[in-house]
Design a protein around this motif. Sequence first.
Motif, PDB file in Angstrom:
ATOM      1  N   ILE A  84       0.820  -1.213   0.000  1.00  0.00           N
ATOM      2  CA  ILE A  84       0.000   0.000   0.000  1.00  0.00           C
ATOM      3  C   ILE A  84       0.855   1.266   0.000  1.00  0.00           C
ATOM      4  CG2 ILE A  84      -1.689   1.318   1.348  1.00  0.00           C
ATOM      5  CD1 ILE A  84      -2.654  -1.380   2.492  1.00  0.00           C
ATOM      6  N   LEU A  85       1.903   1.265   0.810  1.00  0.00           N
ATOM      7  CA  LEU A  85       2.694   2.479   1.034  1.00  0.00           C
ATOM      8  C   LEU A  85       3.702   2.728  -0.077  1.00  0.00           C
ATOM      9  CD1 LEU A  85       3.424   2.005   4.834  1.00  0.00           C
ATOM     10  CD2 LEU A  85       1.804   3.597   3.809  1.00  0.00           C
ATOM     11  N   PRO A  86       3.951   4.012  -0.353  1.00  0.00           N
ATOM     12  CA  PRO A  86       5.016   4.333  -1.313  1.00  0.00           C
ATOM     13  C   PRO A  86       6.385   4.082  -0.673  1.00  0.00           C
ATOM     14  CG  PRO A  86       4.145   6.337  -0.328  1.00  0.00           C
ATOM     15  CD  PRO A  86       3.300   5.197   0.186  1.00  0.00           C
ATOM     16  N   THR A  87       7.403   3.962  -1.515  1.00  0.00           N
ATOM     17  CA  THR A  87       8.778   3.791  -1.020  1.00  0.00           C
ATOM     18  C   THR A  87       9.631   4.939  -1.552  1.00  0.00           C
ATOM     19  OG1 THR A  87       9.231   2.343  -2.887  1.00  0.00           O
ATOM     20  CG2 THR A  87       8.678   1.283  -0.801  1.00  0.00           C
ATOM     21  N   PRO A  88       9.544   6.106  -0.896  1.00  0.00           N
ATOM     22  CA  PRO A  88      10.315   7.253  -1.390  1.00  0.00           C
ATOM     23  C   PRO A  88      11.818   7.012  -1.240  1.00  0.00           C
ATOM     24  CG  PRO A  88       9.314   7.753   0.744  1.00  0.00           C
ATOM     25  CD  PRO A  88       8.818   6.394   0.313  1.00  0.00           C
ATOM     26  N   GLY A  89      12.510   7.059  -2.345  1.00  0.00           N
ATOM     27  CA  GLY A  89      13.960   6.838  -2.325  1.00  0.00           C
ATOM     28  C   GLY A  89      14.331   5.440  -1.876  1.00  0.00           C
ATOM     29  N   ASP A 135      11.713   1.916   3.133  1.00  0.00           N
ATOM     30  CA  ASP A 135      10.574   1.082   3.522  1.00  0.00           C
ATOM     31  C   ASP A 135       9.874   1.732   4.711  1.00  0.00           C
ATOM     32  OD1 ASP A 135       8.743  -0.890   4.065  1.00  0.00           O
ATOM     33  OD2 ASP A 135      10.224  -2.375   4.719  1.00  0.00           O
ATOM     34  N   LEU A 136       8.686   2.260   4.473  1.00  0.00           N
ATOM     35  CA  LEU A 136       7.927   2.940   5.519  1.00  0.00           C
ATOM     36  C   LEU A 136       6.996   2.004   6.292  1.00  0.00           C
ATOM     37  CD1 LEU A 136       6.953   6.184   3.561  1.00  0.00           C
ATOM     38  CD2 LEU A 136       8.814   5.880   5.202  1.00  0.00           C
ATOM     39  N   SER A 137       6.939   0.738   5.883  1.00  0.00           N
ATOM     40  CA  SER A 137       5.990  -0.180   6.520  1.00  0.00           C
ATOM     41  C   SER A 137       6.226  -0.383   8.021  1.00  0.00           C
ATOM     42  CB  SER A 137       5.944  -1.517   5.786  1.00  0.00           C
ATOM     43  OG  SER A 137       7.200  -2.142   5.799  1.00  0.00           O
ATOM     44  N   LEU A 145       3.343   0.403  10.755  1.00  0.00           N
ATOM     45  CA  LEU A 145       2.890  -0.639  11.679  1.00  0.00           C
ATOM     46  C   LEU A 145       3.028  -0.187  13.129  1.00  0.00           C
ATOM     47  CD1 LEU A 145       1.753  -3.481  12.031  1.00  0.00           C
ATOM     48  CD2 LEU A 145       4.095  -4.352  11.936  1.00  0.00           C
ATOM     49  N   LEU A 146       4.120   0.475  13.461  1.00  0.00           N
ATOM     50  CA  LEU A 146       4.308   0.988  14.818  1.00  0.00           C
ATOM     51  C   LEU A 146       3.234   2.015  15.176  1.00  0.00           C
ATOM     52  CD1 LEU A 146       8.187   1.394  14.875  1.00  0.00           C
ATOM     53  CD2 LEU A 146       6.833  -0.281  16.142  1.00  0.00           C
ATOM     54  N   ILE A 147       2.921   2.902  14.242  1.00  0.00           N
ATOM     55  CA  ILE A 147       1.884   3.914  14.486  1.00  0.00           C
ATOM     56  C   ILE A 147       0.523   3.255  14.659  1.00  0.00           C
ATOM     57  CG2 ILE A 147       0.626   5.847  13.430  1.00  0.00           C
ATOM     58  CD1 ILE A 147       3.357   6.682  12.189  1.00  0.00           C
ATOM     59  N   LEU A 148       0.192   2.317  13.785  1.00  0.00           N
ATOM     60  CA  LEU A 148      -1.097   1.618  13.892  1.00  0.00           C
ATOM     61  C   LEU A 148      -1.210   0.843  15.204  1.00  0.00           C
ATOM     62  CD1 LEU A 148      -1.478   0.288  10.230  1.00  0.00           C
ATOM     63  CD2 LEU A 148      -2.837   2.079  11.344  1.00  0.00           C
ATOM     64  N   ALA A 149      -0.121   0.195  15.615  1.00  0.00           N
ATOM     65  CA  ALA A 149      -0.132  -0.557  16.878  1.00  0.00           C
ATOM     66  C   ALA A 149      -0.336   0.378  18.061  1.00  0.00           C
ATOM     67  CB  ALA A 149       1.165  -1.352  17.037  1.00  0.00           C
TER      68      ALA A 149
END
Length: 193
Positions: free
Chosen positions: A158-163, A166-168, A172-176
């Motif tokens: 789902i997430l973009p990978t700028p440069g 890996d933002l996943s 995940l930490l924010i969602l948790a």
Amino acid sequence: MGILEIMLGDILLILIEIGSSLIGSILIARAWIHAVRLHPFNPVSQAIYQTTNWLIQPLRKVFHAGKFIDWASVIAAFLVALLSVVLRWMVANAAILPASLIPTFVGVAIITLATWLLNLVFLLTMAQAILSWMNPMATIMPVLRVLTEPLLAPLRRILPTPGGLDLSPIALLILAQISMVIIKRIVFALTGV
């Protein structure tokens, strides 16, 4: 109630919370290890099995492991959560739990399991993120990857990978964390502890 009794009650509440969270999280880790098929002879798997066999082996006679769900571990974690919330309520209120509150506390125990699961997700993801920056060749990294990949892979899609970043793990930490805040508010609203 005197200051000493209040202080002892608070200390007992902390000990119940820490002990039950630790045991419950290890039981959830055992169930997760089964779900992601981490090799049973891996040192991490072995440590968790040896730590929890005292509770799992008797339950295994009744609740057998399924293909993806280790029912004995899930039931054991639920029982620890239920005992935890009941004991915490009894200590906080200095009373025996009324039978009318048992259905509420079953729900709270399920919510507590979700909190422990989210804490485990947070810790595993944080450990993997830190080690990937500091020591990506650490011997624990393959285990962390196996344990977190089922959660990170959908976010990567789902997430973009700028440069190439890996933002996943951050997502995940924010969602948790958001989920933990919501769950803790629900538990407090239901039980007052």
